[in-house]
Enzyme design. Structure first.
Site, PDB file in Angstrom:
ATOM      1  N   ASP A  12       0.820  -1.280   0.018  1.00 21.49           N
ATOM      2  CA  ASP A  12       0.178   0.056   0.106  1.00 21.49           C
ATOM      3  C   ASP A  12       0.925   1.394  -0.062  1.00 21.49           C
ATOM      4  O   ASP A  12       0.549   2.306   0.538  1.00 21.49           O
ATOM      5  CB  ASP A  12      -0.961   0.009   1.175  1.00 21.49           C
ATOM      6  CG  ASP A  12      -1.990  -1.103   1.132  1.00 21.49           C
ATOM      7  OD1 ASP A  12      -2.230  -1.489   0.240  1.00 21.49           O
ATOM      8  OD2 ASP A  12      -2.132  -1.723   2.235  1.00 21.49           O
ATOM      9  N   LYS A  15       1.840   2.206  -5.163  1.00 21.17           N
ATOM     10  CA  LYS A  15       2.233   1.773  -6.458  1.00 21.17           C
ATOM     11  C   LYS A  15       1.468   1.954  -7.417  1.00 21.17           C
ATOM     12  O   LYS A  15       1.704   2.249  -8.548  1.00 21.17           O
ATOM     13  CB  LYS A  15       2.631   0.152  -6.318  1.00 21.17           C
ATOM     14  CG  LYS A  15       3.351  -0.280  -5.221  1.00 21.17           C
ATOM     15  CD  LYS A  15       3.550  -1.986  -5.002  1.00 21.17           C
ATOM     16  CE  LYS A  15       2.292  -2.527  -4.494  1.00 21.17           C
ATOM     17  NZ  LYS A  15       2.148  -1.957  -3.053  1.00 21.17           N
ATOM     18  N   GLY A  39      -4.522  -4.114  -3.818  1.00 19.17           N
ATOM     19  CA  GLY A  39      -5.757  -3.173  -3.917  1.00 19.17           C
ATOM     20  C   GLY A  39      -4.817  -1.951  -4.292  1.00 19.17           C
ATOM     21  O   GLY A  39      -4.047  -1.423  -3.819  1.00 19.17           O
ATOM     22  N   HIS A  40      -4.777  -1.693  -5.599  1.00 23.08           N
ATOM     23  CA  HIS A  40      -3.919  -0.554  -6.385  1.00 23.08           C
ATOM     24  C   HIS A  40      -4.755   0.573  -6.666  1.00 23.08           C
ATOM     25  O   HIS A  40      -5.724   0.477  -7.693  1.00 23.08           O
ATOM     26  CB  HIS A  40      -3.025  -1.157  -7.430  1.00 23.08           C
ATOM     27  CG  HIS A  40      -1.935  -2.166  -6.911  1.00 23.08           C
ATOM     28  ND1 HIS A  40      -1.199  -2.625  -7.934  1.00 23.08           N
ATOM     29  CD2 HIS A  40      -1.748  -2.539  -5.589  1.00 23.08           C
ATOM     30  CE1 HIS A  40      -0.533  -3.400  -7.132  1.00 23.08           C
ATOM     31  NE2 HIS A  40      -0.786  -3.486  -5.991  1.00 23.08           N
ATOM     32  N   GLN A 224       1.847  -5.987  -3.481  1.00 23.84           N
ATOM     33  CA  GLN A 224       2.380  -6.339  -2.202  1.00 23.84           C
ATOM     34  C   GLN A 224       3.710  -5.251  -2.052  1.00 23.84           C
ATOM     35  O   GLN A 224       3.911  -4.496  -2.605  1.00 23.84           O
ATOM     36  CB  GLN A 224       2.377  -7.600  -1.616  1.00 23.84           C
ATOM     37  CG  GLN A 224       1.111  -8.447  -1.524  1.00 23.84           C
ATOM     38  CD  GLN A 224       0.729  -8.883  -2.741  1.00 23.84           C
ATOM     39  OE1 GLN A 224       1.108  -9.474  -3.559  1.00 23.84           O
ATOM     40  NE2 GLN A 224      -0.665  -8.439  -3.010  1.00 23.84           N
TER      41      GLN A 224
HETATM   42  P1  GDP Z   1      -0.685   0.379  -3.347  1.00 16.84           P
HETATM   43  O1  GDP Z   1      -1.412  -1.054  -3.046  1.00 16.84           O
HETATM   44  O2  GDP Z   1       0.686   0.401  -3.073  1.00 16.84           O
HETATM   45  O3  GDP Z   1      -1.156   0.737  -4.866  1.00 16.84           O
HETATM   46  O4  GDP Z   1      -1.319   1.433  -2.407  1.00 16.84           O
HETATM   47  P2  GDP Z   1      -2.965   1.751  -2.092  1.00 16.84           P
HETATM   48  O5  GDP Z   1      -3.710   2.140  -3.490  1.00 16.84           O
HETATM   49  O6  GDP Z   1      -3.466   0.551  -1.418  1.00 16.84           O
HETATM   50  O7  GDP Z   1      -2.975   2.896  -1.120  1.00 16.84           O
HETATM   51  C1  GDP Z   1      -2.351   3.981  -1.336  1.00 16.84           C
HETATM   52  C2  GDP Z   1      -3.386   5.133  -1.055  1.00 16.84           C
HETATM   53  O8  GDP Z   1      -2.848   6.348  -0.971  1.00 16.84           O
HETATM   54  C3  GDP Z   1      -4.393   5.368  -2.128  1.00 16.84           C
HETATM   55  O9  GDP Z   1      -5.563   5.699  -1.521  1.00 16.84           O
HETATM   56  C4  GDP Z   1      -3.785   6.454  -3.074  1.00 16.84           C
HETATM   57  O10 GDP Z   1      -4.954   7.052  -3.564  1.00 16.84           O
HETATM   58  C5  GDP Z   1      -3.246   7.351  -1.949  1.00 16.84           C
HETATM   59  N1  GDP Z   1      -2.061   8.045  -2.448  1.00 16.84           N
HETATM   60  C6  GDP Z   1      -0.813   7.722  -3.346  1.00 16.84           C
HETATM   61  N2  GDP Z   1      -0.108   8.735  -3.306  1.00 16.84           N
HETATM   62  C7  GDP Z   1      -0.540   9.499  -2.206  1.00 16.84           C
HETATM   63  C8  GDP Z   1       0.179  10.790  -1.941  1.00 16.84           C
HETATM   64  O11 GDP Z   1       1.325  11.069  -2.283  1.00 16.84           O
HETATM   65  N3  GDP Z   1      -0.610  11.448  -0.907  1.00 16.84           N
HETATM   66  C9  GDP Z   1      -1.742  11.223  -0.447  1.00 16.84           C
HETATM   67  N4  GDP Z   1      -2.567  11.927   0.317  1.00 16.84           N
HETATM   68  N5  GDP Z   1      -2.474   9.967  -0.978  1.00 16.84           N
HETATM   69  C10 GDP Z   1      -1.727   9.281  -2.075  1.00 16.84           C
HETATM   70  P1  IMO Z   2      -0.822  -3.972  -2.241  1.00 15.55           P
HETATM   71  O1  IMO Z   2      -0.743  -4.740  -3.519  1.00 15.55           O
HETATM   72  C1  IMO Z   2      -0.894  -4.539   2.186  1.00 15.55           C
HETATM   73  C2  IMO Z   2      -0.911  -8.595   3.844  1.00 15.55           C
HETATM   74  C3  IMO Z   2      -2.262  -9.065   4.548  1.00 15.55           C
HETATM   75  C4  IMO Z   2      -1.721  -9.914   5.512  1.00 15.55           C
HETATM   76  C5  IMO Z   2      -0.642 -10.808   4.647  1.00 15.55           C
HETATM   77  C6  IMO Z   2      -1.156 -12.020   4.144  1.00 15.55           C
HETATM   78  O2  IMO Z   2      -2.249  -3.435  -2.386  1.00 15.55           O
HETATM   79  O3  IMO Z   2       0.228  -3.398  -1.725  1.00 15.55           O
HETATM   80  P2  IMO Z   2      -2.582 -12.710   1.862  1.00 15.55           P
HETATM   81  O4  IMO Z   2      -4.079 -12.524   1.822  1.00 15.55           O
HETATM   82  O5  IMO Z   2      -1.723 -12.241   0.895  1.00 15.55           O
HETATM   83  O6  IMO Z   2      -2.281 -14.192   2.229  1.00 15.55           O
HETATM   84  O7  IMO Z   2      -2.354 -11.966   3.547  1.00 15.55           O
HETATM   85  O8  IMO Z   2      -0.388 -10.057   3.730  1.00 15.55           O
HETATM   86  N1  IMO Z   2      -1.317  -8.117   2.324  1.00 15.55           N
HETATM   87  C7  IMO Z   2      -1.304  -6.783   2.034  1.00 15.55           C
HETATM   88  N2  IMO Z   2      -0.999  -5.923   2.760  1.00 15.55           N
HETATM   89  N3  IMO Z   2      -1.204  -4.322   0.912  1.00 15.55           N
HETATM   90  C8  IMO Z   2      -1.127  -5.581   0.051  1.00 15.55           C
HETATM   91  O9  IMO Z   2      -1.230  -5.410  -1.460  1.00 15.55           O
HETATM   92  C9  IMO Z   2      -1.498  -6.748   0.770  1.00 15.55           C
HETATM   93  N4  IMO Z   2      -1.499  -8.050   0.307  1.00 15.55           N
HETATM   94  C10 IMO Z   2      -1.211  -8.827   1.196  1.00 15.55           C
HETATM   95  O10 IMO Z   2      -2.967  -7.915   4.994  1.00 15.55           O
HETATM   96  O11 IMO Z   2      -1.197  -9.378   6.372  1.00 15.55           O
HETATM   97 MG    MG Z   3      -2.929  -1.680  -1.699  1.00 12.11          MG
END
Ligand code: GDP
Ligand code: IMO
Ligand code: MG
Length: 425
Positions: A12, A15, A39-40, A224
């Protein structure tokens, strides 16, 4: 140029946003690992997309999307995702390739994930319950595994499914007293998967090598984070794939040396979802401030993310194992308003300072962070587009992180939108 984007913390990191930005100059974007546990988030104008299986480049209509062999595909989630994009006028027709060797996540995987987590009680891993671990376990075990290419021969699949579901039912009943699943119902779903997804099946390894020979530019999208890597992360509180950049070659059949640049993504602080050691965790007002301001709730499960200070020991480790060239630092805006900021520059373990991350649970559990303190800033930076226009304390904070992790920060996120980005160097 070929790039690989990979998370350097516990996932998270942002990416999705980074991949979306870089995809503007890419012909092909490839997901090579993980599954619908990812979840991207990508924000385009007023639309917000939470992508679980489709590469984050999919929101750009000219980008070719590849789901490679290392991904575990939940066809229900993928179908919904394709439909959601279509409703917003974004079609995947003719530009999505799914590896015939990617393994399929079926209902019994999700059921097993749930039953296993429930049975562990307070010792559960805190998985996303998306069936990821059980599906990868079947892949490694081989005898009960099904791949996307198996949807091509439904007669054979039907017989194999009977055996597999019978085996799983016996197991679930004996271990958990669970009700049996219907092999026929799962087979019916497979028939619909075949109808929908066979047109997308490709030898993606051949496709990627051909594309490179034609001079196409490829972006590899990690899921991840490196600290969730099955072999190199904080085992057993990890995911079931090699989610560091080390998983990229095996996950798509392209050698790492074909990648010109590995870009690591970090947040200006640290978050983690699920259980496991987290030395810099702030289970207090500071953690809550970051959670509220950064909207730190899971994209896939909605769970509140655990929040803490920036951990340079952990990130330097991910940089080292991942051959990271440069870094995108996201969420710098979220730290505005904190009087002081702490950065963990070492761990103290058994009275000794250590700067190499111990990816061993027992050792890590004993680590107490050694912090240095930097002054914070109050100004809102969400409209800043030039590094020099950031408050001096924000610049110093970024530069100190660069020093500690030994890599340049070339992209800085100051908000979730594409435009809220600073480019450097
Ligand atoms: P990922 O799994 O690495 O793609 O990240 P996620 O989408 O799960 O979580 C990142 C969250 O931060 C999302 O809600 C993005 O919209 C938000 N986000 C990404 N970059 C920034 C930033 O520079 N500032 C803020 N405030 N939010 C950001
Ligand atoms: P993105 O791509 C954050 C974590 C879960 C748990 C562990 C194992 O959005 O960064 P699983 O369901 O993979 O067997 O769970 O890994 N986990 C993540 N945490 N971002 C993710 O993906 C994750 N994918 C798995 O919360 O701790
Ligand atoms: Mg994510």
């Amino acid at each position: 140029m070929n790039h690989c984007v990979v998370g350097l913390q516990w996932g998270d990191e942002g990416k999705g946003k980074v991949v979306d930005i870089l995809a503007e100059h890419s012909d092909i974007v490839v997901r090579y690992g993980g599954g619908a546990n990812a979840g991207h988030t990508v924000i385009v104008g007023d639309s917000r997309f939470a992508l679980h299986l489709l590469p984050s480049g999919s929101v750009r209509p000219k980008v070719i999307c590849v789901i490679a062999n290392g991904v575990v595909v939940d066809p229900d989630v993928l179908g919904t995702e394709i439909d959601t994009l279509a409703q917003k006028g974004i079609s995947l027709d003719g530009r999505l390739h799914i590896s015939e060797n990617a393994h399929v996540v079926l209902d019994y995987h999700k059921r097993e994930d749930q039953l296993c987590e429930e049975s562990l009680g307070k010792n559960k891993l805190g998985t996303t319950v998306r069936g990821i671990g059980p599906c990868y376990a079947d892949k490694v075990g081989r005898s009960h595994a099904l791949r996307m290419g198996d949807l091509r021969n439904l007669e054979v699949l039907k017989t194999r499914l009977r055996t597999i579901v019978e085996y799983k039912n016996k197991l679930f009943a004996a271990l958990y007293g669970a009700e049996p699943l219907s092999a026929d119902a799962i087979f019916e779903k497979c028939e619909s998967y075949a109808e929908r997804f066979l047109p997308y099946l490709t030898d993606t390894t051949e496709f990627l090598h051909q594309s490179m020979a034609e001079g196409k530019s490829i972006l590899f999208e990690g899921a991840q984070g490196s600290l969730l890597d099955l072999d190199h992360g904080t085992f057993p509180f990890v995911t079931s794939s090699n989610s560091s950049s080390l998983g990229m070659p095996a996950g798509c059949g392209v050698p790492a040396k074909c990648v010109d640049k590995f870009i690591g993504v970090i947040k200006a602080y640290t978050t983690r979802v699920g259980a496991g050691p987290f030395p810099v965790e702030q289970d207090n007002d500071i953690g809550q401030y970051i959670r509220d301001k950064g909207h730190e709730y899971g994209t896939t499960t909605g769970r509140p993310r655990r929040c803490g200070w920036f951990d340079a020991v952990a990130v330097a480790y991910s940089v080292t194992i991942g051959a990271i060239d440069s870094v995108a630092l996201m969420h710098l805006d979220t730290l505005a308003g904190l009087k002081e900021l702490k950065i963990c520059r070492a761990y103290k373990i058994n009275g000794q300072e250590r700067t190499f991350f111990p990816a061993n649970m027992a050792t890590l559990a004993q680590a107490s962070p050694v912090y240095e303190t930097l002054p914070g800033w109050d100004q809102d930076i969400t409209e800043v587009t030039n590094f020099q226009d950031l408050p001096v304390n924000a610049r110093d904070y970024v530069c100190r992180i660069e020093q500690l992790i030994g890599r340049p920060v070339t992209i800085i996120g100051v908000g979730p939108k594409r435009t809220q980005t600073i480019f450097r160097h």
